[in-house]
Scaffold this active site. Sequence first.
Site, PDB file in Angstrom:
ATOM      1  N   TYR A 156      47.862  -4.343 -22.651  1.00 34.40           N
ATOM      2  CA  TYR A 156      47.245  -5.598 -23.114  1.00 34.40           C
ATOM      3  C   TYR A 156      47.866  -6.802 -22.397  1.00 34.40           C
ATOM      4  O   TYR A 156      47.164  -7.694 -21.924  1.00 34.40           O
ATOM      5  CB  TYR A 156      47.435  -5.703 -24.633  1.00 34.40           C
ATOM      6  N   ILE A 189      45.544 -14.655 -34.687  1.00 30.20           N
ATOM      7  CA  ILE A 189      44.332 -15.192 -35.316  1.00 30.20           C
ATOM      8  C   ILE A 189      43.795 -14.152 -36.294  1.00 30.20           C
ATOM      9  O   ILE A 189      43.780 -12.947 -35.987  1.00 30.20           O
ATOM     10  CB  ILE A 189      43.252 -15.521 -34.239  1.00 30.20           C
ATOM     11  N   THR A 191      41.761 -11.843 -37.559  1.00 24.92           N
ATOM     12  CA  THR A 191      40.608 -10.998 -37.217  1.00 24.92           C
ATOM     13  C   THR A 191      41.002  -9.525 -37.368  1.00 24.92           C
ATOM     14  O   THR A 191      42.175  -9.204 -37.557  1.00 24.92           O
ATOM     15  CB  THR A 191      40.153 -11.195 -35.754  1.00 24.92           C
TER      16      THR A 191
HETATM   17  P1  NAP Z   1      37.763  -8.385 -32.759  1.00 21.68           P
HETATM   18  O1  NAP Z   1      37.757  -8.969 -34.118  1.00 21.68           O
HETATM   19  O2  NAP Z   1      38.168  -6.975 -32.540  1.00 21.68           O
HETATM   20  O3  NAP Z   1      36.321  -8.647 -32.089  1.00 21.68           O
HETATM   21  C1  NAP Z   1      36.057  -8.225 -30.794  1.00 21.68           C
HETATM   22  C2  NAP Z   1      34.579  -7.990 -30.619  1.00 21.68           C
HETATM   23  O4  NAP Z   1      34.384  -7.520 -29.264  1.00 21.68           O
HETATM   24  C3  NAP Z   1      34.047  -6.901 -31.560  1.00 21.68           C
HETATM   25  O5  NAP Z   1      32.773  -7.241 -32.037  1.00 21.68           O
HETATM   26  C4  NAP Z   1      33.998  -5.697 -30.639  1.00 21.68           C
HETATM   27  O6  NAP Z   1      33.022  -4.726 -31.017  1.00 21.68           O
HETATM   28  C5  NAP Z   1      33.600  -6.329 -29.322  1.00 21.68           C
HETATM   29  N1  NAP Z   1      33.888  -5.462 -28.183  1.00 21.68           N
HETATM   30  C6  NAP Z   1      34.890  -4.553 -28.043  1.00 21.68           C
HETATM   31  N2  NAP Z   1      34.796  -3.933 -26.858  1.00 21.68           N
HETATM   32  C7  NAP Z   1      33.707  -4.467 -26.231  1.00 21.68           C
HETATM   33  C8  NAP Z   1      33.088  -4.221 -24.989  1.00 21.68           C
HETATM   34  N3  NAP Z   1      33.549  -3.281 -24.140  1.00 21.68           N
HETATM   35  N4  NAP Z   1      32.001  -4.950 -24.639  1.00 21.68           N
HETATM   36  C9  NAP Z   1      31.506  -5.873 -25.495  1.00 21.68           C
HETATM   37  N5  NAP Z   1      32.032  -6.129 -26.696  1.00 21.68           N
HETATM   38  C10 NAP Z   1      33.131  -5.436 -27.064  1.00 21.68           C
HETATM   39  O7  NAP Z   1      38.737  -9.221 -31.808  1.00 21.68           O
HETATM   40  P2  NAP Z   1      39.165 -10.790 -31.821  1.00 21.68           P
HETATM   41  O8  NAP Z   1      40.484 -10.880 -32.475  1.00 21.68           O
HETATM   42  O9  NAP Z   1      38.043 -11.631 -32.267  1.00 21.68           O
HETATM   43  O10 NAP Z   1      39.448 -10.974 -30.264  1.00 21.68           O
HETATM   44  C11 NAP Z   1      38.561 -11.654 -29.391  1.00 21.68           C
HETATM   45  C12 NAP Z   1      39.310 -11.963 -28.107  1.00 21.68           C
HETATM   46  O11 NAP Z   1      40.426 -12.802 -28.408  1.00 21.68           O
HETATM   47  C13 NAP Z   1      39.883 -10.734 -27.404  1.00 21.68           C
HETATM   48  O12 NAP Z   1      39.758 -10.890 -26.000  1.00 21.68           O
HETATM   49  C14 NAP Z   1      41.345 -10.760 -27.799  1.00 21.68           C
HETATM   50  O13 NAP Z   1      42.170 -10.094 -26.867  1.00 21.68           O
HETATM   51  C15 NAP Z   1      41.598 -12.252 -27.862  1.00 21.68           C
HETATM   52  N6  NAP Z   1      42.755 -12.613 -28.696  1.00 21.68           N
HETATM   53  C16 NAP Z   1      42.774 -12.324 -30.026  1.00 21.68           C
HETATM   54  C17 NAP Z   1      43.898 -12.674 -30.775  1.00 21.68           C
HETATM   55  C18 NAP Z   1      44.016 -12.409 -32.251  1.00 21.68           C
HETATM   56  O14 NAP Z   1      45.098 -12.601 -32.831  1.00 21.68           O
HETATM   57  N7  NAP Z   1      42.950 -11.991 -32.932  1.00 21.68           N
HETATM   58  C19 NAP Z   1      44.985 -13.313 -30.155  1.00 21.68           C
HETATM   59  C20 NAP Z   1      44.925 -13.578 -28.793  1.00 21.68           C
HETATM   60  C21 NAP Z   1      43.795 -13.235 -28.073  1.00 21.68           C
HETATM   61  P3  NAP Z   1      33.543  -3.426 -31.863  1.00 21.68           P
HETATM   62  O15 NAP Z   1      34.116  -3.985 -33.127  1.00 21.68           O
HETATM   63  O16 NAP Z   1      32.311  -2.610 -32.043  1.00 21.68           O
HETATM   64  O17 NAP Z   1      34.588  -2.763 -31.009  1.00 21.68           O
END
Ligand code: NAP
Length: 256
Positions: A156, A189, A191
């Site tokens: 990651y 965040i 999620t």
């Molecule tokens: P999340 O709640 O897991 O949502 C991610 C979404 O992306 C889900 O709907 C997932 O679908 C979809 N997805 C997964 N693989 C995919 C693919 N190959 N093609 C298209 N869609 C796909 O994650 P999030 O926390 O909102 O994260 C969003 C972004 O923010 C990510 O890039 C993550 O690395 C970044 N981020 C998050 C945090 C945090 O604390 N949450 C912190 C720093 C950065 P499925 O559920 O069906 O897999």
Amino acid sequence: MALLMNKVALVTGAGAGIGRATAIKFAEEGATVVVSDIDPVGGQETVDLVQASGGEASFIRADVSSPSDVAAMVQHAVTTHGRLDCACNNAGIEGKIAPLAEQAEASFDRVLSVNLRGVFLCLRAEITEMLKTGGGSIVNLSSVAGLIGFAGLSPYVASKHGVNGLTKNAALEYAKQGIRVNSICPGGIDTRMLDSLAEQSTGGSMDTSEMMAPLHPIGRIGTPDEVANLIAWLCSDRASFVTGAHVPVDGGYVAQ
Ligand code: NAP
């Protein structure tokens, strides 16, 4: 004045979490939104939420690691809504927590394929369309893990450092053609992804917020809406002199 009036804006991974909040924010700020996700159920729910509050949105399923899916996704934006002005390359996965020497190749490859190759494929397709209409603005989802290391998360961390590298290069290569490219670096965040990381770390013995909040100087984790506010601003003309930046939205995490 709304930030994104009359813009067409795409969000990948918009079926949940930060992507969903961004799609809703884009619509609130006046954009027509292309909601994309690998999961059609979550994606359609996001479209329904946007439309229920009076916004305009359409759904296209895409796995961002697939070149043909990504090409079809950007084509959908252009054929359905006429153009592409803004994009948020948000889809990402966390992978498994383990020391580097115990990381499986398949797991490393999958994280890089979605988080880094996916952003490359999206940038390539989006920039190609934006060049035809004189410019645009793109925000890539990096992470605090794109700025510093996190023990146990080498795939990651590598992927998110790579996203910041791609962001710099895309910004430099297209600055004179009116395309701005930035990344944002969220801390914890609220999620599903953060729940998964907390669960993997503690085996479920601690609540996500209880575990993560004290790590942030501000004393809590962030909300998807707080991240979406930054993405919408960076996509808007208010950020007209901001390109090639990696902006933390992390409650002070990387200031420590
Ligand atoms: P999340 O709640 O897991 O949502 C991610 C979404 O992306 C889900 O709907 C997932 O679908 C979809 N997805 C997964 N693989 C995919 C693919 N190959 N093609 C298209 N869609 C796909 O994650 P999030 O926390 O909102 O994260 C969003 C972004 O923010 C990510 O890039 C993550 O690395 C970044 N981020 C998050 C945090 C945090 O604390 N949450 C912190 C720093 C950065 P499925 O559920 O069906 O897999």
